[in-house]
Design a protein around this motif. Structure first.
Motif, mmCIF file in Angstrom:
data_model
loop_
_atom_site.group_PDB
_atom_site.id
_atom_site.type_symbol
_atom_site.label_atom_id
_atom_site.label_comp_id
_atom_site.label_asym_id
_atom_site.label_seq_id
_atom_site.Cartn_x
_atom_site.Cartn_y
_atom_site.Cartn_z
ATOM 1 N N THR A 59 -85.698 33.227 7.273
ATOM 2 C CA THR A 59 -84.657 33.082 8.312
ATOM 3 C C THR A 59 -83.189 32.496 7.774
ATOM 4 N N TYR A 60 -82.036 32.522 8.432
ATOM 5 C CA TYR A 60 -81.014 31.660 8.093
ATOM 6 C C TYR A 60 -81.738 30.035 8.087
ATOM 7 N N ALA A 61 -81.979 29.928 9.279
ATOM 8 C CA ALA A 61 -82.412 28.453 9.384
ATOM 9 C C ALA A 61 -83.544 28.039 8.410
ATOM 10 N N GLY A 62 -84.385 29.029 7.804
ATOM 11 C CA GLY A 62 -85.254 28.564 6.635
ATOM 12 C C GLY A 62 -84.570 28.081 5.395
ATOM 13 N N THR A 63 -83.154 28.465 5.227
ATOM 14 C CA THR A 63 -82.430 27.846 4.307
ATOM 15 C C THR A 63 -82.033 26.338 4.604
ATOM 16 N N ARG A 64 -82.547 25.400 3.986
ATOM 17 C CA ARG A 64 -82.310 24.024 4.438
ATOM 18 C C ARG A 64 -82.526 23.058 3.366
ATOM 19 N N LYS A 65 -82.046 22.021 3.541
ATOM 20 C CA LYS A 65 -82.476 20.674 2.782
ATOM 21 C C LYS A 65 -83.340 19.749 3.615
ATOM 22 N N ILE A 66 -84.298 19.319 3.010
ATOM 23 C CA ILE A 66 -85.241 18.395 3.405
ATOM 24 C C ILE A 66 -85.228 16.970 2.727
ATOM 25 N N ILE A 114 -84.413 14.537 -2.244
ATOM 26 C CA ILE A 114 -83.905 15.830 -1.442
ATOM 27 C C ILE A 114 -84.407 17.101 -2.095
ATOM 28 N N LEU A 115 -85.124 17.835 -1.263
ATOM 29 C CA LEU A 115 -85.282 19.282 -1.846
ATOM 30 C C LEU A 115 -84.561 20.168 -1.088
ATOM 31 N N LYS A 116 -83.798 21.495 -1.863
ATOM 32 C CA LYS A 116 -83.161 22.546 -1.076
ATOM 33 C C LYS A 116 -84.204 23.555 -1.276
ATOM 34 N N ILE A 117 -84.246 24.102 0.074
ATOM 35 C CA ILE A 117 -85.218 25.132 0.202
ATOM 36 C C ILE A 117 -84.242 26.456 0.483
ATOM 37 N N ASN A 118 -84.463 27.461 -0.300
ATOM 38 C CA ASN A 118 -83.477 28.729 -0.386
ATOM 39 C C ASN A 118 -84.067 29.774 -0.800
ATOM 40 N N ARG A 119 -85.358 29.883 -1.032
ATOM 41 C CA ARG A 119 -85.937 31.153 -1.510
ATOM 42 C C ARG A 119 -87.338 30.978 -1.447
ATOM 43 N N THR A 120 -88.199 32.049 -1.124
ATOM 44 C CA THR A 120 -89.573 32.204 -1.052
ATOM 45 C C THR A 120 -89.884 33.300 -1.945
ATOM 46 N N LEU A 121 -91.316 33.072 -2.229
ATOM 47 C CA LEU A 121 -91.930 34.051 -3.115
ATOM 48 C C LEU A 121 -92.865 35.008 -2.147
ATOM 49 N N HIS A 122 -92.741 36.446 -2.542
ATOM 50 C CA HIS A 122 -93.593 37.205 -1.603
ATOM 51 C C HIS A 122 -93.766 38.399 -2.434
ATOM 52 N N ARG A 123 -95.087 39.096 -2.281
ATOM 53 C CA ARG A 123 -95.436 40.180 -3.163
ATOM 54 C C ARG A 123 -94.769 41.516 -2.400
ATOM 55 N N GLU A 124 -94.231 42.498 -3.252
ATOM 56 C CA GLU A 124 -93.672 43.535 -2.919
ATOM 57 C C GLU A 124 -94.701 45.029 -2.915
ATOM 58 N N LYS A 125 -94.704 45.873 -2.182
ATOM 59 C CA LYS A 125 -95.531 46.969 -2.630
ATOM 60 C C LYS A 125 -95.378 47.465 -3.776
ATOM 61 N N GLY A 126 -96.819 47.552 -4.575
ATOM 62 C CA GLY A 126 -96.902 47.596 -5.803
ATOM 63 C C GLY A 126 -97.300 46.484 -6.513
ATOM 64 N N GLY A 127 -97.323 45.278 -6.029
ATOM 65 C CA GLY A 127 -97.940 44.275 -6.374
ATOM 66 C C GLY A 127 -96.999 43.314 -7.139
ATOM 67 N N ARG A 128 -95.742 43.623 -7.353
ATOM 68 C CA ARG A 128 -94.783 42.864 -8.178
ATOM 69 C C ARG A 128 -94.410 41.481 -7.101
ATOM 70 N N LEU A 129 -94.173 40.447 -7.718
ATOM 71 C CA LEU A 129 -93.796 39.122 -7.358
ATOM 72 C C LEU A 129 -92.420 38.976 -7.293
ATOM 73 N N VAL A 130 -91.742 38.923 -6.302
ATOM 74 C CA VAL A 130 -90.331 38.564 -6.268
ATOM 75 C C VAL A 130 -90.078 37.448 -5.356
ATOM 76 N N ALA A 131 -88.686 36.957 -5.802
ATOM 77 C CA ALA A 131 -88.202 35.569 -4.941
ATOM 78 C C ALA A 131 -87.213 36.339 -3.974
ATOM 79 N N GLY A 132 -87.196 35.916 -2.789
ATOM 80 C CA GLY A 132 -86.195 36.106 -2.048
ATOM 81 C C GLY A 132 -85.843 35.271 -1.117
ATOM 82 N N ASP A 133 -84.763 35.660 -0.372
ATOM 83 C CA ASP A 133 -84.405 34.401 1.012
ATOM 84 C C ASP A 133 -85.589 34.167 1.706
ATOM 85 N N THR A 134 -85.341 32.837 2.430
ATOM 86 C CA THR A 134 -86.255 32.608 3.163
ATOM 87 C C THR A 134 -86.484 33.361 4.314
#
Length: 199
Positions: A109-116, A87-107
């Motif tokens: 949507t709430y529905a995006g936080t899930r187990k598969i 099982i994989l728990k999906i509770n974060r996503t990586l995206h680039r902020e303004k300025g180019g910094r890579l950050v981990a944030g929430d998925t």
């Protein structure tokens, strides 16, 4: 329409115009283009190309068999993987902020936080990968293992593989993500890949 409506509302609120002429106008309907994904024959070609790449095979196989968004895959840590139950728990996503910094944030949507529940072949692939890993991240930056893989790098690599395989460059994902793709279709795709490429 939204921007214009807001500007005119502000002008009305400030007494610059007597009424907002956009109040009686229906906003235009947004026509969403279907996501361009690979068909079965194109997937065959794509798999032939990525099979030769030791670094990227696991990443794109995981994308194909789970339907996860690229940022979600890049955000996976070993602590999210229950190897005993697959099982994989999906509770974060990586995206680039303004300025180019890579950050981990929430998925997204709430529905995006899930187990598969992973297909058996994908669970086994990750178990094997974990045995050889020395990073906290399931998919790490090959040059800096302490850092996660950048989704932009994965997108560029996808484009490179598509070009190498002679496949359409307007493909933005291999499969539709799990917020839209039915579990049955993903199971069928995984079964197809497992028959074609036994692990």
């Amino acid at each position: 329409h939204t921007t214009l409506h807001h500007v005119l509302k502000t002008a009305r609120d400030q007494g610059l115009i007597p009424v907002n002429p956009a109040d009686g106008v229906e906003p235009p309907k947004v026509i969403r283009q279907p996501m361009k994904i690979l068909n079965e024959e194109q997937l065959d070609t794509f798999m032939d190309v990525i099979q030769k790449d030791a670094i990227w095979y696991d990443f794109f196989y995981t994308e194909l068999t789970t339907g996860l968004r690229r940022g979600e895959i890049c955000g996976l840590m070993w602590s999210d993987f229950d190897e005993h139950n697959g099982i994989l728990k999906i509770n974060r996503t990586l995206h680039r902020e303004k300025g180019g910094r890579l950050v981990a944030g929430d998925t997204k949507t709430y529905a995006g936080t899930r187990k598969i529940v992973l297909p058996p072949s994908t669970a086994e692939l990750l178990r094997e990968r974990k045995c050889k890993s020395f990073s906290l991240w399931i998919f790490y930056d090959p040059l800096r293992p302490e850092a996660p893989l950048n989704p932009d790098s994965a997108y560029r690599q996808l484009k490179k593989f598509l070009a190498e395989a002679g496949l359409p460059q307007d493909c933005v994902a291999l499969v539709e993500d799990t917020s839209r793709e039915s579990a049955k279709e993903l199971r069928n795709l995984t079964a197809y890949l497992d028959v074609r490429i036994p692990r």
